[in-house]
Design a protein around this motif. Structure first.
Motif, PDB file in Angstrom:
ATOM      1  N   MET A  89      -7.112  -9.968 -15.938  1.00  0.00           N
ATOM      2  CA  MET A  89      -8.244  -9.640 -16.048  1.00  0.00           C
ATOM      3  C   MET A  89      -8.898  -8.547 -16.744  1.00  0.00           C
ATOM      4  O   MET A  89      -8.236  -7.262 -16.505  1.00  0.00           O
ATOM      5  N   SER A  90      -9.756  -8.678 -17.396  1.00  0.00           N
ATOM      6  CA  SER A  90     -10.392  -7.441 -18.280  1.00  0.00           C
ATOM      7  C   SER A  90     -11.856  -7.404 -17.734  1.00  0.00           C
ATOM      8  O   SER A  90     -12.552  -8.019 -18.114  1.00  0.00           O
ATOM      9  N   HIS A  91     -12.211  -6.044 -17.242  1.00  0.00           N
ATOM     10  CA  HIS A  91     -13.693  -5.816 -17.040  1.00  0.00           C
ATOM     11  C   HIS A  91     -14.624  -5.904 -18.340  1.00  0.00           C
ATOM     12  O   HIS A  91     -14.073  -5.352 -19.312  1.00  0.00           O
ATOM     13  N   LEU A  92     -15.719  -6.496 -18.073  1.00  0.00           N
ATOM     14  CA  LEU A  92     -16.588  -6.465 -19.122  1.00  0.00           C
ATOM     15  C   LEU A  92     -17.582  -5.266 -19.108  1.00  0.00           C
ATOM     16  O   LEU A  92     -18.527  -5.018 -18.320  1.00  0.00           O
ATOM     17  N   PRO A  93     -17.388  -4.122 -19.869  1.00  0.00           N
ATOM     18  CA  PRO A  93     -17.852  -2.864 -19.881  1.00  0.00           C
ATOM     19  C   PRO A  93     -19.106  -2.751 -20.487  1.00  0.00           C
ATOM     20  O   PRO A  93     -19.505  -3.626 -21.323  1.00  0.00           O
ATOM     21  N   MET A  94     -19.961  -1.609 -20.185  1.00  0.00           N
ATOM     22  CA  MET A  94     -21.197  -1.322 -20.657  1.00  0.00           C
ATOM     23  C   MET A  94     -21.010   0.284 -20.719  1.00  0.00           C
ATOM     24  O   MET A  94     -20.239   0.871 -19.953  1.00  0.00           O
ATOM     25  N   PHE A  95     -22.037   0.772 -21.524  1.00  0.00           N
ATOM     26  CA  PHE A  95     -22.188   2.393 -21.554  1.00  0.00           C
ATOM     27  C   PHE A  95     -23.298   2.866 -20.644  1.00  0.00           C
ATOM     28  O   PHE A  95     -24.023   3.575 -20.950  1.00  0.00           O
ATOM     29  N   ARG A  96     -23.236   2.294 -19.387  1.00  0.00           N
ATOM     30  CA  ARG A  96     -24.245   2.735 -18.452  1.00  0.00           C
ATOM     31  C   ARG A  96     -23.512   2.731 -16.950  1.00  0.00           C
ATOM     32  O   ARG A  96     -22.668   1.609 -16.656  1.00  0.00           O
ATOM     33  N   SER A  97     -23.926   3.464 -16.015  1.00  0.00           N
ATOM     34  CA  SER A  97     -23.132   3.315 -14.838  1.00  0.00           C
ATOM     35  C   SER A  97     -23.874   2.270 -14.235  1.00  0.00           C
ATOM     36  O   SER A  97     -25.086   1.802 -14.072  1.00  0.00           O
ATOM     37  N   PRO A  98     -23.114   1.439 -13.241  1.00  0.00           N
ATOM     38  CA  PRO A  98     -21.713   1.729 -12.859  1.00  0.00           C
ATOM     39  C   PRO A  98     -20.585   0.888 -13.492  1.00  0.00           C
ATOM     40  O   PRO A  98     -19.399   0.710 -13.122  1.00  0.00           O
ATOM     41  N   GLU A 139     -17.423  -9.324 -28.140  1.00  0.00           N
ATOM     42  CA  GLU A 139     -18.716  -8.613 -27.867  1.00  0.00           C
ATOM     43  C   GLU A 139     -19.070  -7.447 -28.386  1.00  0.00           C
ATOM     44  O   GLU A 139     -18.501  -6.702 -28.244  1.00  0.00           O
ATOM     45  N   THR A 140     -20.195  -7.441 -28.818  1.00  0.00           N
ATOM     46  CA  THR A 140     -21.048  -6.331 -29.262  1.00  0.00           C
ATOM     47  C   THR A 140     -22.572  -5.751 -28.450  1.00  0.00           C
ATOM     48  O   THR A 140     -22.753  -4.713 -28.188  1.00  0.00           O
ATOM     49  N   GLY A 141     -23.074  -6.733 -28.120  1.00  0.00           N
ATOM     50  CA  GLY A 141     -24.330  -6.627 -27.432  1.00  0.00           C
ATOM     51  C   GLY A 141     -24.477  -5.888 -26.177  1.00  0.00           C
ATOM     52  O   GLY A 141     -25.152  -4.800 -26.032  1.00  0.00           O
ATOM     53  N   ASP A 142     -23.338  -5.945 -25.373  1.00  0.00           N
ATOM     54  CA  ASP A 142     -23.245  -5.201 -24.197  1.00  0.00           C
ATOM     55  C   ASP A 142     -22.649  -3.848 -24.304  1.00  0.00           C
ATOM     56  O   ASP A 142     -22.743  -2.685 -23.352  1.00  0.00           O
ATOM     57  N   LEU A 143     -22.498  -3.202 -25.561  1.00  0.00           N
ATOM     58  CA  LEU A 143     -21.932  -2.156 -25.962  1.00  0.00           C
ATOM     59  C   LEU A 143     -22.888  -1.320 -26.980  1.00  0.00           C
ATOM     60  O   LEU A 143     -22.099  -0.371 -27.691  1.00  0.00           O
ATOM     61  N   ARG A 144     -23.897  -1.648 -26.902  1.00  0.00           N
ATOM     62  CA  ARG A 144     -24.878  -0.680 -27.874  1.00  0.00           C
ATOM     63  C   ARG A 144     -25.082   0.672 -27.068  1.00  0.00           C
ATOM     64  O   ARG A 144     -24.549   1.050 -26.039  1.00  0.00           O
ATOM     65  N   GLU A 145     -26.218   1.310 -27.650  1.00  0.00           N
ATOM     66  CA  GLU A 145     -26.656   2.828 -27.024  1.00  0.00           C
ATOM     67  C   GLU A 145     -26.812   2.529 -25.512  1.00  0.00           C
ATOM     68  O   GLU A 145     -27.238   1.160 -25.065  1.00  0.00           O
ATOM     69  N   PRO A 146     -26.588   3.322 -24.651  1.00  0.00           N
ATOM     70  CA  PRO A 146     -26.841   3.607 -23.402  1.00  0.00           C
ATOM     71  C   PRO A 146     -28.461   3.038 -23.056  1.00  0.00           C
ATOM     72  O   PRO A 146     -29.532   3.614 -23.783  1.00  0.00           O
ATOM     73  N   GLY A 147     -28.628   2.057 -21.966  1.00  0.00           N
ATOM     74  CA  GLY A 147     -29.972   1.830 -21.795  1.00  0.00           C
ATOM     75  C   GLY A 147     -30.445   0.475 -22.421  1.00  0.00           C
ATOM     76  O   GLY A 147     -31.265  -0.028 -21.770  1.00  0.00           O
ATOM     77  N   HIS A 148     -29.487   0.173 -23.452  1.00  0.00           N
ATOM     78  CA  HIS A 148     -29.932  -1.067 -24.104  1.00  0.00           C
ATOM     79  C   HIS A 148     -29.534  -2.306 -23.156  1.00  0.00           C
ATOM     80  O   HIS A 148     -28.611  -2.325 -22.405  1.00  0.00           O
ATOM     81  N   HIS A 149     -30.561  -3.237 -23.091  1.00  0.00           N
ATOM     82  CA  HIS A 149     -30.702  -4.477 -22.197  1.00  0.00           C
ATOM     83  C   HIS A 149     -30.079  -5.644 -23.043  1.00  0.00           C
ATOM     84  O   HIS A 149     -31.190  -5.880 -23.802  1.00  0.00           O
TER      85      HIS A 149
END
Length: 269
Positions: free
Chosen positions: A32-41, A257-267
């Motif tokens: 399994m690979s976690h689907l990350p973002m640039f925002r906590s958590p 995937e690119t959408g989840d890893l844009r600038e912090p705070g991007h939804h």
């Protein structure tokens, strides 16, 4: 609950507590690979080797995929602190998760279909990679394209090294091309193909970084099937030299995937 919206801070509790969706990989063996973002958590790059109950594993291997644009399965565990998967952490180590298996992406088209399985227990057999992403880091397009190489039983995966926003998450399957392994100076390794094949089948229980020679770190320069590229590893092969190079043939792009890893705070919508 949309994991992009709910941060799930409970008073003075663990700030890494949240709904940590995962990409499911494999068939004979599972990762399994976690689907990350640039925002906590959600700012963690985590890869796990996992075990599924026989019934859930059978469903994953045999189900008819209903979402052509999302050719993968995802897993949505109950909320838990990501810190419990940190092999260097001082607290209790998480050994299992309970959640649902989804055909496709659980927040997109896949989430519109009934789950493949509910209340599925996943055992954490090995933490292949664990890293916290710096939410303030900026991506450099002129850096070297890099991946994390991992796998088991001869199945090799590459997961893109995420460095800073905006970035991309990509996972693909690859194979090594026989007869192409050399030392860093380009001299053929003394190891024969059988020795190297065994090395690749057994070595990558912990992810190792591989740099892709001649490629910059941009989405349109990523490795895609059926390309063959030159990969540079710093880990020593059986013959013991300091690092080696080998040609890698891309077989299948599992996830991009690119959408989840844009600038912090991007939804992402």
């Amino acid at each position: 609950m949309d994991r992009h919206q709910g941060l799930h801070h409970h008073g003075d509790g663990d700030p890494t507590l949240g709904s940590h969706g995962m990409l499911l990989l494999g068939g004979e063996f599972f990762h399994m690979s976690h689907l990350p973002m640039f925002r906590s958590p959600h700012n963690f790059r985590v890869v796990l080797e996992v075990g599924l109950a026989d019934t859930a594993a059978s469903v994953v291997r045999s189900h008819r995929h209903l979402v052509p644009e999302e050719p993968y399965d995802t897993y949505v565990p109950d909320d838990f602190p990501m810190s419990e998967l940190d092999p260097r952490g001082s607290g209790p180590r998480r050994t299992s998760m309970t959640g649902k298996l989804v055909c496709g992406h659980f927040e997109r088209e896949g989430g519109q279909h009934p789950p493949l399985a509910e209340r599925t227990v996943v055992t954490v057999q090995n933490v292949v990679h664990f890293a916290e992403l710096d939410v303030r880091a900026k991506h450099r397009d002129d850096g070297e394209l890099g991946y994390l190489c991992f796998g088991r039983g001869g199945r090799l995966y590459l997961a893109h090294v995420i460095t800073g926003a905006p970035d991309f998450d990509q996972v693909l399957t690859v194979r090594t091309v026989p007869g192409t392994a050399t030392d860093p100076l380009g001299q053929r390794l003394p190891d024969d193909d059988a020795t190297l094949e065994k090395f690749f089948a057994e070595r990558f229980a912990v992810a190792e970084r591989v740099g892709i020679l001649g490629r910059t770190d941009e989405p349109d320069r990523r490795v895609v099937p059926p390309q063959t590229v030159d990969g540079a590893f710093s880990v020593a092969p059986p013959s013991g030299v300091h690092g080696f190079r080998v040609r890698l043939e891309a077989q299948r792009e599992v996830y991009m995937e690119t959408g989840d890893l844009r600038e912090p705070g991007h939804h992402h919508g």
